[in-house]
Write an enzyme that holds these catalytic residues in place. Structure first.
Site, mmCIF file in Angstrom:
data_model
loop_
_atom_site.group_PDB
_atom_site.id
_atom_site.type_symbol
_atom_site.label_atom_id
_atom_site.label_comp_id
_atom_site.label_asym_id
_atom_site.label_seq_id
_atom_site.Cartn_x
_atom_site.Cartn_y
_atom_site.Cartn_z
ATOM 1 N N TYR A 1 0.840 -1.199 0.000
ATOM 2 C CA TYR A 1 0.000 0.000 0.000
ATOM 3 C C TYR A 1 0.873 1.245 0.000
ATOM 4 O O TYR A 1 2.035 1.222 0.404
ATOM 5 C CB TYR A 1 -0.961 0.013 1.191
ATOM 6 C CG TYR A 1 -0.313 0.322 2.516
ATOM 7 C CD1 TYR A 1 -0.183 1.642 2.968
ATOM 8 C CD2 TYR A 1 0.164 -0.691 3.347
ATOM 9 C CE1 TYR A 1 0.408 1.935 4.184
ATOM 10 C CE2 TYR A 1 0.753 -0.412 4.574
ATOM 11 C CZ TYR A 1 0.873 0.910 4.988
ATOM 12 O OH TYR A 1 1.462 1.198 6.193
ATOM 13 N N CYS A 2 0.293 2.361 -0.472
ATOM 14 C CA CYS A 2 0.943 3.671 -0.449
ATOM 15 C C CYS A 2 -0.153 4.723 -0.376
ATOM 16 O O CYS A 2 -1.310 4.396 -0.108
ATOM 17 C CB CYS A 2 1.854 3.866 -1.662
ATOM 18 S SG CYS A 2 1.007 3.766 -3.256
ATOM 19 N N THR A 3 0.176 5.967 -0.623
ATOM 20 C CA THR A 3 -0.801 7.048 -0.443
ATOM 21 C C THR A 3 -1.981 6.935 -1.404
ATOM 22 O O THR A 3 -3.132 6.943 -0.984
ATOM 23 C CB THR A 3 -0.127 8.418 -0.633
ATOM 24 O OG1 THR A 3 0.973 8.522 0.258
ATOM 25 C CG2 THR A 3 -1.111 9.545 -0.368
ATOM 26 N N ILE B 1 -4.172 4.593 0.499
ATOM 27 C CA ILE B 1 -4.704 4.958 1.816
ATOM 28 C C ILE B 1 -5.875 5.930 1.687
ATOM 29 O O ILE B 1 -6.864 5.831 2.427
ATOM 30 C CB ILE B 1 -3.591 5.617 2.661
ATOM 31 C CG1 ILE B 1 -2.429 4.653 2.850
ATOM 32 C CG2 ILE B 1 -4.129 6.073 4.013
ATOM 33 C CD1 ILE B 1 -1.147 5.325 3.333
#
Length: 323
Positions: free
Chosen positions: A178-180, A207
């Site tokens: 996951y990342c932004t 996110i």
């Protein structure tokens, strides 16, 4: 209706004459009255723009009308004021710095991790054979991350490929990246597959989308964003604060940039220390002759610095102030 909106998006799609496209796209954004930051590369687009709802709607319609970008997914935030001061649209080698530039080796349009919608990610993340992997930099996961996530000690995404070797013992697990907003995971998950990891996933929309569609459950802290909001709340189910003030250790979610432009470190600092340290991370930075004026926000409009402002690289400078 909110007075302004902020759009976060990316799209991996080949662009011919990308440098020329960047100039034309900048003019188009300015014609709509938008402000923001867009990166254009031969491989696609990566942007955050802000403006009135009408301007944002017109922009999204124009992007979707272009067959190259029809699949673009926008994350939309209502904001009280524009999230940027100016409009920038620049051509670069990649839309996210990774060092993985050869499309014959890593190409998100051909192979990447399986996309999980926020609800699917939430249901899967706590299973015994699952590993949650945060592919972001230190300053991002220090202020917020998923509970039990593996994080890497990296200053930027370019360092991620070298860190993959540390995950060798997890090759039999399901890897949930996951990342932004999802853009880093497109290349991170593709690299993991190339390195022999067989069961690789990524949080679709990152996110930000998880917060909007799954309430942000089990995301601890806040999410770092690349505009003058700096961080945004994500979790409305079981929120918490995990970051502490670099100077005094007090729990705080406020993240700023060091007022010393040579350092410019992203770090968490409480309001009390902010005023006491004049927005700086250290006494050395506090006495720097080019220190910017601190106004309580710790956000500064980027301006070109003179070449001779300091001959010390940022990395060397950070080492100096730590010692």
């Amino acid at each position: 209706m909110a007075q302004y909106q902020t759009l976060l998006y990316y799209c991996y799609s080949p662009i011919e004459n990308a440098e020329q496209f960047a100039d034309q796209h900048l003019a188009f954004c300015k014609s709509l009255g938008l402000v923001g930051r867009i990166i254009v590369a031969d491989e696609g687009l990566n942007g955050t723009v802000s403006g009135t709802p009408e301007a944002c709607k017109a922009y999204m319609e124009a992007v979707h009308a272009d067959p190259r970008f029809a699949k673009t997914e926008f994350k939309i935030d209502d904001v009280e004021e524009p999230s940027f001061i100016k409009m920038h649209c620049r051509y670069k080698a990649e839309i996210v710095h990774s060092g993985l530039r050869d499309p014959k080796i890593i190409n998100p349009n051909i192979e990447t991790g399986k996309h999980l919608e926020p609800q699917e990610f939430m249901e899967m993340k706590d299973q015994e054979d699952v590993v949650i992997l945060d592919v972001r930099s230190n300053y991002e996961h220090n202020v917020g991350k998923f509970k039990n996530a593996i994080t890497f000690d990296i200053d930027n995404f370019r360092e991620f490929p070298e860190k993959v070797k540390e995950l060798e013992h997890l090759k039999g697990k399901k890897i949930l990246t996951y990342c932004t907003g999802g853009i880093k995971c497109e290349k991170a998950s593709a690299l993991l597959l190339k390195e022999g990891f067989e069961d690789v996933y990524q949080l679709h929309g990152g996110i930000i989308k998880y917060g909007k569609e799954a309430g942000g459950k089990d995301f601890e802290g806040e999410c770092y964003v690349f505009d003058n909001r700096v961080t945004v709340p994500v979790n409305s189910v079981n929120p918490s604060v995990i970051s502490t003030c670099k100077n005094c250790g007090k729990i705080t979610s406020k993240m700023i940039n060091c007022a010393n432009p040579i350092c410019n470190e992203h770090f968490t600092q409480c309001d009390e220390c902010g005023w006491e340290m004049d927005g700086c991370c250290s006494d050395a930075c506090k006495t720097h002759p080019n220190k910017r004026e601190y106004d309580g926000t710790g956000y500064y409009v980027k301006v070109p610095q003179p070449v001779n402002i300091d001959k010390i690289s940022k990395r060397k400078h950070k080492k100096l102030i730590k010692n």
